[in-house]
Design an enzyme around this catalytic site. Structure first.
Site, short mmCIF file in Angstrom:
data_model
loop_
_atom_site.label_atom_id
_atom_site.label_comp_id
_atom_site.label_asym_id
_atom_site.label_seq_id
_atom_site.Cartn_x
_atom_site.Cartn_y
_atom_site.Cartn_z
N LYS A 1 0.80 -1.23 0.00
CA LYS A 1 0.00 0.00 0.00
C LYS A 1 0.84 1.28 0.00
O LYS A 1 0.38 2.31 -0.48
CB LYS A 1 -0.95 0.01 1.21
CG LYS A 1 -2.12 -0.94 1.08
CD LYS A 1 -2.98 -0.85 2.32
CE LYS A 1 -4.39 -1.34 2.04
NZ LYS A 1 -5.33 -0.97 3.10
N GLY B 1 -5.20 2.20 18.64
CA GLY B 1 -4.30 1.58 17.68
C GLY B 1 -3.66 2.62 16.77
O GLY B 1 -4.25 3.69 16.54
N ASP C 1 -10.15 3.68 1.76
CA ASP C 1 -10.48 3.20 3.11
C ASP C 1 -11.18 4.28 3.94
O ASP C 1 -12.08 4.00 4.73
CB ASP C 1 -9.22 2.75 3.85
CG ASP C 1 -8.72 1.40 3.34
OD1 ASP C 1 -9.53 0.62 2.82
OD2 ASP C 1 -7.51 1.14 3.46
P1 ATR Z 1 -2.04 -2.70 10.66
O1 ATR Z 1 -0.90 -1.91 10.12
O2 ATR Z 1 -2.62 -3.66 9.70
O3 ATR Z 1 -3.09 -1.86 11.32
P2 ATR Z 1 -0.31 -3.39 12.82
O4 ATR Z 1 0.68 -2.46 12.30
O5 ATR Z 1 0.14 -4.72 13.28
O6 ATR Z 1 -1.45 -3.67 11.77
O7 ATR Z 1 -1.09 -2.63 13.98
C1 ATR Z 1 -1.89 -3.30 14.85
C2 ATR Z 1 -2.29 -2.36 15.99
O8 ATR Z 1 -2.78 -3.16 17.06
C3 ATR Z 1 -1.13 -1.57 16.56
O9 ATR Z 1 -1.64 -0.31 17.00
C4 ATR Z 1 -0.68 -2.44 17.73
O10 ATR Z 1 -0.01 -1.75 18.75
P3 ATR Z 1 1.57 -1.49 18.68
O11 ATR Z 1 1.78 -0.33 17.74
O12 ATR Z 1 1.98 -1.19 20.06
O13 ATR Z 1 2.18 -2.77 18.15
C5 ATR Z 1 -2.02 -2.91 18.24
N1 ATR Z 1 -1.90 -4.16 19.00
C6 ATR Z 1 -1.75 -5.40 18.50
N2 ATR Z 1 -1.68 -6.31 19.49
C7 ATR Z 1 -1.78 -5.62 20.66
C8 ATR Z 1 -1.79 -6.00 22.05
N3 ATR Z 1 -1.70 -7.28 22.43
N4 ATR Z 1 -1.93 -5.00 22.98
C9 ATR Z 1 -2.05 -3.70 22.58
N5 ATR Z 1 -2.06 -3.30 21.29
C10 ATR Z 1 -1.93 -4.23 20.34
#
Ligand code: ATR
Length: 285
Positions: free
Chosen positions: A74, A135, A110
């Protein structure tokens, strides 16, 4: 190549991996509903193959008129396109490309998908002033873009890794503030809209316990994750009597502008299409 093949408009979805994509289901449904002689196919393209794929698209040798671009391309596609619109540039990623007079154009739908879903399922959702986004991953950027475009004056991004939230706040300017996940309950108090963009609470992770009843009157809790349709955070809000909207409609609405670009007809997001996706999710989770 017979005449039918030559005239047929062909679109793709590229990514790595790509087999899980539900976009073919959506676009093929619309092609069939409109009796159009077109096609929409998943194509596995690795990061190192992307430049060659784009070259063949631009010189016409691939036979495609455009398509969708998903992870992990992307951001890279923005650099390879001849022109990216302001939405894609503000978000810093594109998910839809098409050829226009031999030039490859790119946009990001999106943000439109997010807003159009709530326009349909929760009219008035954008009357509020303050929003919280949980997030700070790739999907979050399109949501923040949508919220700012719809006039939210305060968008708080709460993320486990606060530094990632800070990068986004810097990108989007003074209406956006970064926070650690520990401030979440405090932020929820008085907010008009809560958007989850994480997979928290699924696959064994714990969803934070939140009291959504302290949100502003008429507040809405929504999720862009749609598998399952009722995510742990949506279930929590529902139990507390707070209005919710699920994220499936975002997937359906983000597909509309692309289909129109490639096939020349603006398709409808119907209850029948939604049911088709729900049935697919029940069989392939
Ligand atoms: P994408 O880019 O597809 O949105 P990603 O980059 O993996 O996927 O982002 C996932 C989001 O979920 C992130 O905000 C992540 O927090 P971090 O930036 O701290 O990694 C959040 N996330 C995933 N698992 C988590 C967990 N167990 N606790 C808190 N936040 C979580």
């Amino acid at each position: 190549m017979d005449k039918r093949d030559k005239d047929q408009r062909r679109a793709f979805v590229i990514g790595d991996p790509i087999s899980h994509s539900r976009s073919p289901l959506i676009h093929r449904h619309w092609l069939e509903a409109a009796s159009l002689d077109g096609s929409y196919d998943p194509v596995a393209v690795t990061a190192s193959d992307l430049p060659a794929f784009v070259s063949a698209l631009k010189d016409g040798s691939s036979g495609f008129c455009g398509g969708n671009v998903t992870l992990p391309h992307k951001e890279a596609i923005l650099e390879l396109a001849d022109e990216a619109d302001v939405t894609a540039r503000e978000i810093g990623a594109a998910n839809t490309v098409w050829l226009e007079n031999g030039r490859l154009m790119a946009t990001n739908t999106d943000s439109h998908g997010f807003s159009a879903n709530l326009d349909e399922t929760a009219p008035g959702w954008d009357k509020g002033k303050s929003a919280i986004v949980l997030g700070a991953g790739g999907a979050c950027r399109a949501i923040v873009h949508a919220l700012l475009a719809r006039g939210f004056s305060s968008v708080a991004i709460a993320n486990r890794t606060e530094a990632r939230a800070r990068v986004l706040a810097d990108r989007f300017g003074p209406r956006v503030s970064p926070h650690g996940i520990e401030s979440l309950q405090e932020l929820v108090s008085g907010a008009d809209l809560f958007v989850n963009t994480t997979s928290l609470g699924m696959g064994g992770t714990e969803a934070p316990l939140l009291d959504f009843t302290v949100m502003a009157e008429g507040a809405l809790v929504t999720d862009i994750v749609y598998v399952p349709l009722e995510t742990p955070l949506l279930a929590m809000a529902k139990r507390q009597g707070v209005a919710t909207a699920d994220g499936l409609g975002m997937l359906l609405h983000q597909a509309v502008p692309g289909f129109e670009k490639w096939f020349g007809l603006r398709p409808q997001v119907t209850p029948e299409l939604r049911q088709l996706l729900i049935a697919d999710m029940e069989t392939h989770t």
